[in-house]
Design an enzyme around this catalytic site. Structure first.
Site, PDB file in Angstrom:
ATOM      1  N   ASP A 116       0.870  -1.175   0.000  1.00 44.05           N
ATOM      2  CA  ASP A 116       0.000   0.000   0.000  1.00 44.05           C
ATOM      3  C   ASP A 116       0.911   1.229   0.000  1.00 44.05           C
ATOM      4  O   ASP A 116       2.141   1.107  -0.172  1.00 44.05           O
ATOM      5  CB  ASP A 116      -1.002  -0.047   1.168  1.00 44.05           C
ATOM      6  CG  ASP A 116      -0.354   0.144   2.528  1.00 44.05           C
ATOM      7  OD1 ASP A 116       0.890   0.256   2.610  1.00 44.05           O
ATOM      8  OD2 ASP A 116      -1.097   0.196   3.527  1.00 44.05           O
ATOM      9  N   HIS A 117       0.324   2.403   0.199  1.00 44.96           N
ATOM     10  CA  HIS A 117       1.109   3.647   0.189  1.00 44.96           C
ATOM     11  C   HIS A 117       2.198   3.641   1.270  1.00 44.96           C
ATOM     12  O   HIS A 117       3.294   4.134   1.054  1.00 44.96           O
ATOM     13  CB  HIS A 117       0.185   4.852   0.365  1.00 44.96           C
ATOM     14  CG  HIS A 117      -0.724   4.723   1.547  1.00 44.96           C
ATOM     15  ND1 HIS A 117      -1.783   3.829   1.569  1.00 44.96           N
ATOM     16  CD2 HIS A 117      -0.719   5.332   2.762  1.00 44.96           C
ATOM     17  CE1 HIS A 117      -2.398   3.916   2.744  1.00 44.96           C
ATOM     18  NE2 HIS A 117      -1.774   4.809   3.484  1.00 44.96           N
ATOM     19  N   CYS A 166       3.007  -3.274   4.017  1.00 56.15           N
ATOM     20  CA  CYS A 166       2.160  -2.134   4.386  1.00 56.15           C
ATOM     21  C   CYS A 166       2.894  -1.403   5.504  1.00 56.15           C
ATOM     22  O   CYS A 166       4.112  -1.569   5.651  1.00 56.15           O
ATOM     23  CB  CYS A 166       0.749  -2.572   4.759  1.00 56.15           C
ATOM     24  SG  CYS A 166       0.610  -3.699   6.154  1.00 56.15           S
ATOM     25  N   GLY A 167       2.218  -0.595   6.277  1.00 51.80           N
ATOM     26  CA  GLY A 167       2.907   0.152   7.325  1.00 51.80           C
ATOM     27  C   GLY A 167       3.518  -0.776   8.361  1.00 51.80           C
ATOM     28  O   GLY A 167       4.691  -0.646   8.729  1.00 51.80           O
ATOM     29  N   THR A 168       2.726  -1.742   8.818  1.00 52.12           N
ATOM     30  CA  THR A 168       3.187  -2.680   9.845  1.00 52.12           C
ATOM     31  C   THR A 168       3.401  -4.095   9.313  1.00 52.12           C
ATOM     32  O   THR A 168       4.026  -4.907   9.987  1.00 52.12           O
ATOM     33  CB  THR A 168       2.135  -2.790  10.963  1.00 52.12           C
ATOM     34  OG1 THR A 168       0.904  -3.238  10.358  1.00 52.12           O
ATOM     35  CG2 THR A 168       1.920  -1.453  11.658  1.00 52.12           C
ATOM     36  N   GLY A 169       2.798  -4.417   8.195  1.00 52.70           N
ATOM     37  CA  GLY A 169       2.786  -5.794   7.677  1.00 52.70           C
ATOM     38  C   GLY A 169       1.631  -6.600   8.252  1.00 52.70           C
ATOM     39  O   GLY A 169       1.337  -7.702   7.779  1.00 52.70           O
ATOM     40  N   ILE A 170       0.969  -6.058   9.261  1.00 50.70           N
ATOM     41  CA  ILE A 170      -0.091  -6.816   9.946  1.00 50.70           C
ATOM     42  C   ILE A 170      -1.323  -6.981   9.051  1.00 50.70           C
ATOM     43  O   ILE A 170      -1.820  -8.087   8.853  1.00 50.70           O
ATOM     44  CB  ILE A 170      -0.480  -6.136  11.278  1.00 50.70           C
ATOM     45  CG1 ILE A 170       0.695  -6.174  12.252  1.00 50.70           C
ATOM     46  CG2 ILE A 170      -1.701  -6.834  11.898  1.00 50.70           C
ATOM     47  CD1 ILE A 170       0.475  -5.343  13.521  1.00 50.70           C
ATOM     48  N   GLY A 171      -1.809  -5.871   8.523  1.00 50.95           N
ATOM     49  CA  GLY A 171      -3.011  -5.948   7.679  1.00 50.95           C
ATOM     50  C   GLY A 171      -2.791  -6.859   6.485  1.00 50.95           C
ATOM     51  O   GLY A 171      -3.649  -7.700   6.157  1.00 50.95           O
ATOM     52  N   MET A 172      -1.632  -6.733   5.854  1.00 56.19           N
ATOM     53  CA  MET A 172      -1.323  -7.562   4.679  1.00 56.19           C
ATOM     54  C   MET A 172      -1.333  -9.045   5.049  1.00 56.19           C
ATOM     55  O   MET A 172      -1.874  -9.884   4.309  1.00 56.19           O
ATOM     56  CB  MET A 172       0.044  -7.191   4.106  1.00 56.19           C
ATOM     57  CG  MET A 172       0.106  -5.836   3.418  1.00 56.19           C
ATOM     58  SD  MET A 172      -0.974  -5.780   1.967  1.00 56.19           S
ATOM     59  CE  MET A 172      -0.289  -4.355   1.103  1.00 56.19           C
ATOM     60  N   HIS A 191      10.335 -24.150   8.892  1.00 49.94           N
ATOM     61  CA  HIS A 191       9.300 -24.855   9.656  1.00 49.94           C
ATOM     62  C   HIS A 191       7.891 -24.676   9.092  1.00 49.94           C
ATOM     63  O   HIS A 191       7.082 -25.596   9.173  1.00 49.94           O
ATOM     64  CB  HIS A 191       9.279 -24.359  11.119  1.00 49.94           C
ATOM     65  CG  HIS A 191      10.477 -24.779  11.906  1.00 49.94           C
ATOM     66  ND1 HIS A 191      10.510 -24.769  13.285  1.00 49.94           N
ATOM     67  CD2 HIS A 191      11.711 -25.207  11.512  1.00 49.94           C
ATOM     68  CE1 HIS A 191      11.699 -25.179  13.709  1.00 49.94           C
ATOM     69  NE2 HIS A 191      12.451 -25.438  12.651  1.00 49.94           N
ATOM     70  N   ARG A 195       8.957 -33.600  10.098  1.00 52.01           N
ATOM     71  CA  ARG A 195       7.864 -33.364  11.052  1.00 52.01           C
ATOM     72  C   ARG A 195       7.101 -32.070  10.731  1.00 52.01           C
ATOM     73  O   ARG A 195       5.910 -31.951  11.033  1.00 52.01           O
ATOM     74  CB  ARG A 195       8.397 -33.329  12.485  1.00 52.01           C
ATOM     75  CG  ARG A 195       9.289 -32.143  12.792  1.00 52.01           C
ATOM     76  CD  ARG A 195       9.936 -32.274  14.163  1.00 52.01           C
ATOM     77  NE  ARG A 195      10.624 -31.077  14.598  1.00 52.01           N
ATOM     78  CZ  ARG A 195      11.834 -30.692  14.173  1.00 52.01           C
ATOM     79  NH1 ARG A 195      12.474 -31.417  13.270  1.00 52.01           N
ATOM     80  NH2 ARG A 195      12.397 -29.595  14.626  1.00 52.01           N
ATOM     81  N   HIS A 196       7.790 -31.152  10.076  1.00 45.46           N
ATOM     82  CA  HIS A 196       7.134 -29.883   9.724  1.00 45.46           C
ATOM     83  C   HIS A 196       6.117 -30.073   8.601  1.00 45.46           C
ATOM     84  O   HIS A 196       5.133 -29.351   8.523  1.00 45.46           O
ATOM     85  CB  HIS A 196       8.179 -28.839   9.341  1.00 45.46           C
ATOM     86  CG  HIS A 196       9.184 -28.605  10.423  1.00 45.46           C
ATOM     87  ND1 HIS A 196       8.836 -28.117  11.667  1.00 45.46           N
ATOM     88  CD2 HIS A 196      10.519 -28.859  10.474  1.00 45.46           C
ATOM     89  CE1 HIS A 196       9.909 -28.054  12.434  1.00 45.46           C
ATOM     90  NE2 HIS A 196      10.944 -28.498  11.731  1.00 45.46           N
TER      91      HIS A 196
HETATM   92  C1  RB5 Z   1      -2.034   2.530   6.590  1.00 46.24           C
HETATM   93  O1  RB5 Z   1      -2.096   3.713   7.297  1.00 46.24           O
HETATM   94  C2  RB5 Z   1      -1.802   1.355   7.541  1.00 46.24           C
HETATM   95  O2  RB5 Z   1      -2.930   1.121   8.308  1.00 46.24           O
HETATM   96  C3  RB5 Z   1      -1.438   0.108   6.756  1.00 46.24           C
HETATM   97  O3  RB5 Z   1      -0.324   0.368   5.973  1.00 46.24           O
HETATM   98  C4  RB5 Z   1      -1.068  -1.124   7.570  1.00 46.24           C
HETATM   99  O4  RB5 Z   1      -0.116  -0.838   8.531  1.00 46.24           O
HETATM  100  C5  RB5 Z   1      -2.164  -1.948   8.058  1.00 46.24           C
HETATM  101  O5  RB5 Z   1      -1.976  -3.000   8.668  1.00 46.24           O
END
Ligand code: RB5
Length: 158
Positions: A8-9, A65-71, A98, A132-133
């Site tokens: 993303d941006h 993305c910003g954190t990688g979490i959403g992706m 693994h 095992r993995h």
């Molecule tokens: C965008 O502001 C941010 O929410 C996105 O890049 C990401 O970190 C979501 O998980």
């Protein structure tokens, strides 16, 4: 091995750097965007990359993305996708050995370009250990779509 890239941006700048890195190393890739710092919604991009992996059109994916979490949350909804959010070399290596991770998620607002390149290098060069993995990864696939929670949304839904 061909890799689908997406950001993303908030991950755009790091994607561009890693794209240059892949070009330098002559690794084939398919860049599915985004192509500027204009805001976009990460689920749209994650879905494009995860679909390519899910269909076997590419071997691996890279999502930023910003954190990688959403992706990683979005990508892991696709059958056969095992997305790993890694911000250090150890987890990058173990996610391959693994977990046979086929998508690497990174947070563009969390790590520098040098570390990101090292993480990507390790992740691309490390083989799945099997044994095992293999059994454990097969158990993930066997779970498929679980209704869970008796059809209720966690936290009461939104
Ligand atoms: C965008 O502001 C941010 O929410 C996105 O890049 C990401 O970190 C979501 O998980």
């Amino acid at each position: 091995m061909k890799i689908a890239l997406g950001s993303d941006h908030a991950g755009f700048e790091l994607k561009e750097d890693l794209r240059a890195y892949l070009t330098e190393r002559q690794v084939a890739f398919l860049d599915l965007g985004t192509f500027s710092e204009a805001p976009v919604d990460y689920p749209d991009v994650a879905a494009k990359v995860a679909e390519k992996v899910c269909r076997g059109e590419v071997a691996r994916g890279l999502l930023i993305c910003g954190t990688g979490i959403g992706m990683s949350i979005v990508a892991n909804r696709f059958a056969g996708v095992r997305a790993a959010l890694c911000h250090d070399i150890y987890t990058a290596r173990i996610s391959r050995e693994h977990n046979d991770a086929n998508i690497l998620a990174l947070g563009g607002r969390l790590i520098g370009k040098g570390l990101a390149r090292e993480i990507l290098k390790t992740w691309l060069e490390t083989e799945f250990q099997g044994g095992r993995h293999e059994r454990r990864v097969q158990k993930i696939s066997a779970l498929g779509e679980k209704p869970g929670c008796g059809g209720q949304q966690p936290g009461g839904g939104r």
